[in-house]
Design a protein around this motif. Structure first.
Motif, mmCIF file in Angstrom:
data_model
loop_
_atom_site.group_PDB
_atom_site.id
_atom_site.type_symbol
_atom_site.label_atom_id
_atom_site.label_comp_id
_atom_site.label_asym_id
_atom_site.label_seq_id
_atom_site.Cartn_x
_atom_site.Cartn_y
_atom_site.Cartn_z
ATOM 1 N N LYS A 138 6.988 18.738 -28.816
ATOM 2 C CA LYS A 138 7.418 17.610 -28.013
ATOM 3 C C LYS A 138 8.228 16.686 -28.904
ATOM 4 O O LYS A 138 7.821 16.363 -30.024
ATOM 5 N N LEU A 139 9.400 16.283 -28.423
ATOM 6 C CA LEU A 139 10.302 15.456 -29.215
ATOM 7 C C LEU A 139 10.349 14.029 -28.680
ATOM 8 O O LEU A 139 10.348 13.798 -27.472
ATOM 9 N N LYS A 140 10.403 13.088 -29.599
ATOM 10 C CA LYS A 140 10.704 11.694 -29.294
ATOM 11 C C LYS A 140 11.843 11.295 -30.206
ATOM 12 O O LYS A 140 11.733 11.389 -31.433
ATOM 13 N N VAL A 141 12.953 10.863 -29.619
ATOM 14 C CA VAL A 141 14.153 10.553 -30.398
ATOM 15 C C VAL A 141 14.602 9.137 -30.068
ATOM 16 O O VAL A 141 14.703 8.761 -28.892
ATOM 17 N N VAL A 142 14.872 8.360 -31.115
ATOM 18 C CA VAL A 142 15.376 6.996 -30.962
ATOM 19 C C VAL A 142 16.766 6.940 -31.581
ATOM 20 O O VAL A 142 16.948 7.256 -32.758
ATOM 21 N N ILE A 143 17.749 6.547 -30.754
ATOM 22 C CA ILE A 143 19.121 6.441 -31.228
ATOM 23 C C ILE A 143 19.793 5.288 -30.481
ATOM 24 O O ILE A 143 19.692 5.199 -29.256
ATOM 25 N N ASN A 144 20.431 4.408 -31.246
ATOM 26 C CA ASN A 144 21.168 3.290 -30.655
ATOM 27 C C ASN A 144 20.295 2.500 -29.684
ATOM 28 O O ASN A 144 20.708 2.133 -28.585
ATOM 29 N N PHE A 163 21.221 12.859 -25.117
ATOM 30 C CA PHE A 163 21.819 11.553 -24.881
ATOM 31 C C PHE A 163 23.267 11.756 -24.454
ATOM 32 O O PHE A 163 23.990 12.565 -25.043
ATOM 33 N N VAL A 164 23.703 11.007 -23.449
ATOM 34 C CA VAL A 164 25.071 11.138 -22.951
ATOM 35 C C VAL A 164 25.751 9.777 -22.952
ATOM 36 O O VAL A 164 25.110 8.723 -22.909
ATOM 37 N N ASN A 165 27.088 9.830 -23.025
ATOM 38 C CA ASN A 165 27.939 8.638 -22.927
ATOM 39 C C ASN A 165 27.643 7.608 -24.016
ATOM 40 O O ASN A 165 27.629 6.397 -23.769
ATOM 41 N N LEU A 166 27.408 8.089 -25.238
ATOM 42 C CA LEU A 166 27.313 7.191 -26.384
ATOM 43 C C LEU A 166 28.711 6.924 -26.913
ATOM 44 O O LEU A 166 29.616 7.752 -26.761
ATOM 45 N N ASN A 167 28.894 5.781 -27.558
ATOM 46 C CA ASN A 167 30.156 5.549 -28.246
ATOM 47 C C ASN A 167 30.269 6.504 -29.432
ATOM 48 O O ASN A 167 29.292 6.714 -30.160
ATOM 49 N N ALA A 168 31.425 7.094 -29.615
ATOM 50 C CA ALA A 168 31.629 7.967 -30.772
ATOM 51 C C ALA A 168 31.416 7.169 -32.050
ATOM 52 O O ALA A 168 31.789 6.000 -32.140
ATOM 53 N N ASN A 176 34.598 11.772 -30.714
ATOM 54 C CA ASN A 176 35.127 11.431 -29.402
ATOM 55 C C ASN A 176 35.277 12.667 -28.529
ATOM 56 O O ASN A 176 35.855 13.677 -28.937
ATOM 57 N N GLN A 177 34.720 12.607 -27.307
ATOM 58 C CA GLN A 177 34.807 13.668 -26.313
ATOM 59 C C GLN A 177 34.231 14.996 -26.811
ATOM 60 O O GLN A 177 34.675 16.070 -26.429
ATOM 61 N N GLY A 210 36.132 6.014 -27.068
ATOM 62 C CA GLY A 210 35.659 7.377 -26.892
ATOM 63 C C GLY A 210 34.173 7.475 -26.650
ATOM 64 O O GLY A 210 33.384 6.659 -27.122
ATOM 65 N N GLN A 211 33.816 8.504 -25.899
ATOM 66 C CA GLN A 211 32.428 8.768 -25.572
ATOM 67 C C GLN A 211 31.998 10.089 -26.191
ATOM 68 O O GLN A 211 32.808 10.985 -26.403
ATOM 69 N N ALA A 212 30.695 10.205 -26.459
ATOM 70 C CA ALA A 212 30.161 11.418 -27.076
ATOM 71 C C ALA A 212 28.766 11.685 -26.523
ATOM 72 O O ALA A 212 28.070 10.762 -26.079
#
Length: 262
Positions: free
Chosen positions: A33-39, A51-56, A82-83, A20-22
């Motif tokens: 102003k935002l700075k975001v770190v994920i995965n 952020f798009v198309n991350l694993n759920a 998921n989705q 699944g994607q999230a």
């Protein structure tokens, strides 16, 4: 065996799934102003980061919010389904950045309907069925259907006069949004949370009215009522939002605006 158990523990704590994607959006009030770190991904932008198309799964997020040379850092866990597309809102309270859930909706892959594009009733029904399946509300026009007593339509009979493919906030989702807004102190932050929640959702008139009542100042209620009208499904019921104003002059100003809008 011990190494295998350790691997399993790491897997479940991280929360990542192979299925699944999230998507996830982070937003802040205007001027930040935002700075975001994920995965291991880093995105920076003014006010909104998506952020798009991350694993759920569950992720640890590091966020830096900057305004007028002042820097606020925070770290938090977010769960992505998921989705689904989840929206979070960042505010600064007592010199500390805080993250608030704003909205969650299905990932929409179809293109918005153009204002100049028309469909027959049969074509519209097919588009809605393909887009939403049997989910909470149908967007097929039904102007003879009156809302139920509590202001919400009966499932499958909603009037959605919106030129976009986004779903409607269900009563439960609207309640969660109202709770988040009610727990926020300032109108500026409340409005930003609401607009973040409606980036990819539509709304019912009764929820517009209730959200207006959570704002402290009448001029902010008027600004919000004007801005959200385009995302309101049952525009024929928009008259009910007038009861949220403290001053009748603002109710009259809204009516003048709606007459020009139409």
């Amino acid at each position: 065996m011990r190494l295998f158990i350790t691997f399993l523990c790491i897997f479940f704590v991280s929360g990542y799934t192979a299925f699944g994607q999230a998507n996830v959006t982070f937003a802040a009030p205007a001027g930040y102003k935002l700075k975001v770190v994920i995965n291991n991904q880093t995105l920076e932008d003014e006010q909104y980061v998506r952020f798009v198309n991350l694993n759920a799964g569950t992720y640890t997020v590091r966020i830096t919010a900057t305004i007028n040379g002042e820097v606020y850092n925070m770290q938090s866990n977010v769960s992505l389904l998921n989705q689904r597309e989840t929206s979070y809102f960042i505010i600064v309270v007592n010199k500390t950045a805080q993250i608030h859930w704003a909205n969650e909706t299905e990932i929409i892959t179809t293109q918005p309907i153009s204002r100049n594009q028309t469909y027959t009733d049969e074509e519209m029904s097919l588009r809605n069925l393909e887009r939403y399946g049997q989910q909470r509300y149908s967007q097929e026009p039904n102007y003879n259907q009156q809302p139920s007593q509590n202001g919400y339509p009966r499932p499958g009979t909603i009037v959605c006069d919106c030129n976009n493919p986004f779903p409607v906030l269900s009563p439960g989702e609207a309640t969660r949004l109202k709770t988040t807004v009610q727990q926020t102190s300032f109108d500026e932050d409340k409005l930003a949370i609401i607009h973040t929640a409606l980036m990819r959702s539509n709304i019912m008139s009764v929820d517009v009215r209730d959200l207006m009542r959570l704002l402290s100042f009448d001029h902010n209620r008027l600004k919000f009522a004007k801005r959200v009208y385009e995302r309101t499904c049952d525009k024929q019921n928009y008259y009910m939002v007038s009861s949220a104003f403290d001053f009748s002059s603002n109710a009259r100003e809204l009516q003048r605006y709606l007459q020009m809008y139409r």
